[in-house]
Design an enzyme around this catalytic site. Structure first.
Site, PDB file in Angstrom:
ATOM      1  N   SER A  73    -120.739   6.063  23.187  1.00  0.00           N
ATOM      2  CA  SER A  73    -120.964   5.499  24.735  1.00  0.00           C
ATOM      3  C   SER A  73    -119.475   5.414  25.332  1.00  0.00           C
ATOM      4  O   SER A  73    -119.640   4.931  26.571  1.00  0.00           O
ATOM      5  CB  SER A  73    -121.632   4.466  24.729  1.00  0.00           C
ATOM      6  OG  SER A  73    -123.069   4.444  24.505  1.00  0.00           O
ATOM      7  N   LYS A  76    -119.129   7.116  28.521  1.00  0.00           N
ATOM      8  CA  LYS A  76    -119.754   7.203  29.446  1.00  0.00           C
ATOM      9  C   LYS A  76    -119.166   6.881  30.854  1.00  0.00           C
ATOM     10  O   LYS A  76    -119.322   7.729  31.933  1.00  0.00           O
ATOM     11  CB  LYS A  76    -121.059   5.960  29.336  1.00  0.00           C
ATOM     12  CG  LYS A  76    -122.178   6.558  28.275  1.00  0.00           C
ATOM     13  CD  LYS A  76    -123.029   5.504  28.012  1.00  0.00           C
ATOM     14  CE  LYS A  76    -123.982   5.795  26.986  1.00  0.00           C
ATOM     15  NZ  LYS A  76    -125.002   4.753  26.609  1.00  0.00           N
ATOM     16  N   TYR A 198    -125.173  15.909  27.052  1.00  0.00           N
ATOM     17  CA  TYR A 198    -125.058  14.527  26.624  1.00  0.00           C
ATOM     18  C   TYR A 198    -124.709  14.312  25.201  1.00  0.00           C
ATOM     19  O   TYR A 198    -123.659  13.403  24.845  1.00  0.00           O
ATOM     20  CB  TYR A 198    -126.254  13.642  27.164  1.00  0.00           C
ATOM     21  CG  TYR A 198    -126.073  12.185  26.811  1.00  0.00           C
ATOM     22  CD1 TYR A 198    -125.186  11.303  27.441  1.00  0.00           C
ATOM     23  CD2 TYR A 198    -126.979  11.896  25.773  1.00  0.00           C
ATOM     24  CE1 TYR A 198    -125.358   9.847  26.944  1.00  0.00           C
ATOM     25  CE2 TYR A 198    -127.054  10.265  25.427  1.00  0.00           C
ATOM     26  CZ  TYR A 198    -125.941   9.362  26.102  1.00  0.00           C
ATOM     27  OH  TYR A 198    -126.091   8.352  25.506  1.00  0.00           O
ATOM     28  N   TYR A 250    -122.701  -3.447  26.487  1.00  0.00           N
ATOM     29  CA  TYR A 250    -124.240  -3.565  26.326  1.00  0.00           C
ATOM     30  C   TYR A 250    -124.682  -4.936  26.770  1.00  0.00           C
ATOM     31  O   TYR A 250    -123.918  -5.299  27.905  1.00  0.00           O
ATOM     32  CB  TYR A 250    -124.503  -3.667  24.785  1.00  0.00           C
ATOM     33  CG  TYR A 250    -123.813  -2.086  24.139  1.00  0.00           C
ATOM     34  CD1 TYR A 250    -124.463  -0.900  24.456  1.00  0.00           C
ATOM     35  CD2 TYR A 250    -122.739  -2.060  23.025  1.00  0.00           C
ATOM     36  CE1 TYR A 250    -124.138   0.263  24.022  1.00  0.00           C
ATOM     37  CE2 TYR A 250    -122.477  -0.640  22.718  1.00  0.00           C
ATOM     38  CZ  TYR A 250    -123.080   0.178  22.954  1.00  0.00           C
ATOM     39  OH  TYR A 250    -122.652   1.333  22.688  1.00  0.00           O
ATOM     40  N   VAL A 268    -121.235   2.999  19.622  1.00  0.00           N
ATOM     41  CA  VAL A 268    -121.861   2.983  18.219  1.00  0.00           C
ATOM     42  C   VAL A 268    -121.017   3.369  17.179  1.00  0.00           C
ATOM     43  O   VAL A 268    -121.360   3.170  16.033  1.00  0.00           O
ATOM     44  CB  VAL A 268    -123.211   3.221  18.112  1.00  0.00           C
ATOM     45  CG1 VAL A 268    -124.243   2.599  19.151  1.00  0.00           C
ATOM     46  CG2 VAL A 268    -123.680   4.796  18.283  1.00  0.00           C
TER      47      VAL A 268
HETATM   48  N1  GLU Z   1    -125.100   8.695  21.650  1.00  0.00           N
HETATM   49  C1  GLU Z   1    -125.646   7.549  21.590  1.00  0.00           C
HETATM   50  C2  GLU Z   1    -127.045   7.605  22.091  1.00  0.00           C
HETATM   51  O1  GLU Z   1    -127.293   7.943  23.187  1.00  0.00           O
HETATM   52  C3  GLU Z   1    -124.618   6.613  22.189  1.00  0.00           C
HETATM   53  C4  GLU Z   1    -124.927   5.382  21.836  1.00  0.00           C
HETATM   54  C5  GLU Z   1    -123.686   4.559  22.070  1.00  0.00           C
HETATM   55  O2  GLU Z   1    -122.772   4.501  21.537  1.00  0.00           O
HETATM   56  O3  GLU Z   1    -124.214   3.447  22.713  1.00  0.00           O
HETATM   57  O4  GLU Z   1    -128.109   7.059  21.533  1.00  0.00           O
END
Ligand code: GLU
Length: 610
Positions: A73, A76, A198, A250, A268
């Site tokens: 993430s 993002k 993604y 988060y 994560v």
């Molecule tokens: N690839 C992960 C998902 O979309 C990203 C999760 C993350 O790092 O929050 O589930």
């Protein structure tokens, strides 16, 4: 693997400090490695790396800072920035909101009235941002994303295909989000290419060092500080950092901002990238995650960094003006202690080994870090460091600790560091472990001490207390033994007690002094105490200026120890005209040499002030 920059800079209090964080937090073993993507389970839970990249491209890194892991993430905000670059703010805002959600990162939900994802850092918003990346196929979109991230990192990144495959095989929930976005026309075509892109975006391999450089690129207005290449137009940096500040961690984003005061994003994979705008990129990597999905050691480390280095953006932030106002060496500044020609010549030759730094302004982590770096870089050629604090008006805790640690490091390698004109700052420095011997009222005494260190025992005649033979005294250099014998008869002895005036202001100037034992100084009372204008050690001549131009004495000269002088009266000096004109020529030429040295030195000192 060690980084080449670090092996060059052997002395670094900041590097040492980061190492202490590794020791402090490696015991933290709470949390679990993410396992909902099967491939992520394979990470070693004990990996732990920390890296700081400064806005001008300097790297400090410790632990597993070069271990690869997937960006997840942390990707993002970067993709969001690329979408902004592609479509502009207004168009992107129509598709993706900017409000923290309070929902889980992978919630299958949209804003109840606008029907758009709440923000770009939850999966719905991130997948929507990915759909805005140019390209119709997964390959095209992935290539744009990879290219963009590589510009942030300053190196060609790649995709961990095993993680990608694992994520794609199990990413049903994200597919559900993709089709929901399609249903509400946030995505206007089949979302499959976007979803796969993604998954690939999340599986881009980075190191902790990469994340720190990416952070430093954002801190530097979008320009990678190492490659000088732009990763994102400057006008979108604030958009990216704002969503990181409000939604980056988060469901712990509010608490994070409250505690550390820095925009950040975690993933994560165990990575956290934090940004102190205008100053630093910080990254921590450690795979064990807490309930919210943030790295446990990462949180603890960032919290400690923010506290110890006083990085909170909303704290008493000060503009990061470079803290070194002026740096000079013994080539252009000297103590007022008058030394023999031989000692002076030697000091001028090795002058670069003694450096004086005039610091100014507010000392914070951002302004002291480059100072520590400069001094560490120069420590290979420098023996004595003098740090003048007269123009410093504030020193925060981080800077105090860095200065104290720097001094410990330097002393550990046989160097000296003195603080001068420290005003009220001596107490915090003492509290941080600096000993009292480090402080001097002004540069003059620190310079004298530093010069003595450089001279070592090379000029044993100069040691306080021992008598300098006449042939070693400046005034009598180059005389042959017969001439020296004659001078020995002409120069009469006079001894002084410690503290006694040798010369008193206003007196007639009928004597020229050769100091053969002890030391003396020319002083004047100032509001801060006694200022020393000149001082002489054994072997030096003094009183020559007024002696030559016959003006009355202009200041007091006081014995600093028991002193022995050999005195040349004006009568004896005049007798030499007929008695030994060759000697008189030598004396005058030695005096002229002395005066030109002083003039030259004053010239250099004046030039260094410009
Ligand atoms: N690839 C992960 C998902 O979309 C990203 C999760 C993350 O790092 O929050 O589930």
């Amino acid at each position: 693997m060690t980084n080449s920059l670090i092996s060059i800079v052997a002395i670094s209090p900041i590097q040492d400090y980061l190492q202490t964080l590794i020791a402090r937090f490696s015991g933290l073993s709470e949390g679990e490695v993410a396992d909902y993507i099967p491939e992520l389970k394979l990470a070693n839970p004990d990996w732990f790396g920390i890296c700081i990249a400064t806005q001008d491209g300097h790297i400090y890194e410790v632990g597993d800072s070069q271990q690869h892991f997937t960006i997840q993430s942390v990707s993002k905000p970067l993709t969001y920035g690329r979408a902004l670059e592609q479509h502009g703010e207004a168009a992107v805002l129509k598709k993706i909101g900017i409000e923290p959600s309070g929902d889980a990162f992978n919630a299958i939900s949209l804003h109840p009235t606008s029907g758009t994802p709440l923000n770009p850092l939850i999966n719905a918003g991130a997948i929507a941002a990915c759909s805005l990346i140019p390209g119709d196929s997964m390959q095209e979109k992935s290539a744009v994303i990879l290219e963009t991230f590589s510009r942030y990192a300053g190196r060609a990144l790649d995709i961990d295909h095993t993680v990608y495959q694992s994520e794609s095989d199990t990413g049903h929930r994200n597919r559900a989000i993709g089709w929901m976005l399609r249903n509400f026309s946030v995505i206007e075509c089949d979302p499959t290419a976007t979803l796969e892109a993604y998954f690939q975006q999340c599986a881009i391999r980075v190191t902790c060092r990469d994340l720190a450089i990416m952070g430093a690129t954002l801190a530097n207005g979008g320009l990678n500080p190492i490659t000088g290449k732009r990763a994102i137009p400057e006008k979108y940096v604030a958009n990216v950092l704002s969503v990181m500040a409000t939604c980056g961690m988060y469901d712990a984003s509010g608490e994070w901002l409250y505690d550390t005061g820095m925009p950040a994003k975690s993933g994560v994979g165990g990575g956290i990238m934090a940004v102190l705008p205008g100053r630093l990129g910080i990254a921590v990597f450690s795979p064990r995650l807490d309930q919210q999905g943030n790295s446990v050691r990462g949180l603890a480390t960032c919290q400690a960094l923010a506290d110890d280095l006083e990085l909170h953006m909303f704290g008493a932030s000060q503009p990061a003006i470079p803290a070194i106002r002026r740096a000079t060496s013994r080539k252009s500044v000297k103590s007022n202690l008058r030394r023999t020609q031989a000692a002076n010549d030697y000091l001028l030759r090795v002058g670069k080994k003694l450096r004086v730094y005039q610091l100014h302004g507010a000392l914070t982590f951002a302004s002291i870090e480059p100072v520590a770096r400069t001094m560490a870089d120069e420590s290979a050629q420098t023996e004595v460091f003098i740090v003048n604090l007269r123009l410093v008006h504030r020193i925060d805790r981080a800077s105090v600790n860095i200065l104290a640690e720097l001094r410990r490091d330097l002393i550990g390698t046989g160097k000296l560091l003195f603080f001068t004109e420290s005003g009220n700052f001596w107490q915090p420095l003492i509290d941080a472990g600096v000993d009292r011997e480090a402080f001097f009222a002004d540069d003059d005494f620190a310079l004298e001490c530093g010069e003595n260190h450089l001279l070592g025992d090379r000029f044993p005649n100069l040691a306080w207390g021992s008598e300098t033979p006449l042939e070693k005294c400046d005034l009598l250099l180059e005389l042959n033994p017969d001439e020296l014998a004659l001078m020995d008869r002409l120069l009469f002895y006079r001894n002084y007690l410690k503290g006694q005036n040798i010369i008193t202001a206003g007196q007639a100037s009928n004597e020229l002094f050769v100091l053969t034992k002890g030391s003396a100084m020319v002083s004047m009372a100032t509001q801060d105490g006694i200022a020393r204008f000149d001082a002489f050690s054994s072997g030096a001549a003094f009183g020559e200026v007024a002696f030559l131009d016959r003006s009355p004495r202009s200041a007091n000269v006081t014995a600093l120890s028991p002193v022995t002088c050999r005195i040349l009266t004006r009568e004896a000096f005049d007798q030499l005209d007929t008695l030994a004109p060759a000697i008189k020529i030598h004396l005058l030429s030695n005096l002229a040499g002395r005066l030109t040295t002083m003039l030259r030195h004053n010239g250099r000192e004046l030039a260094s002030l410009k």
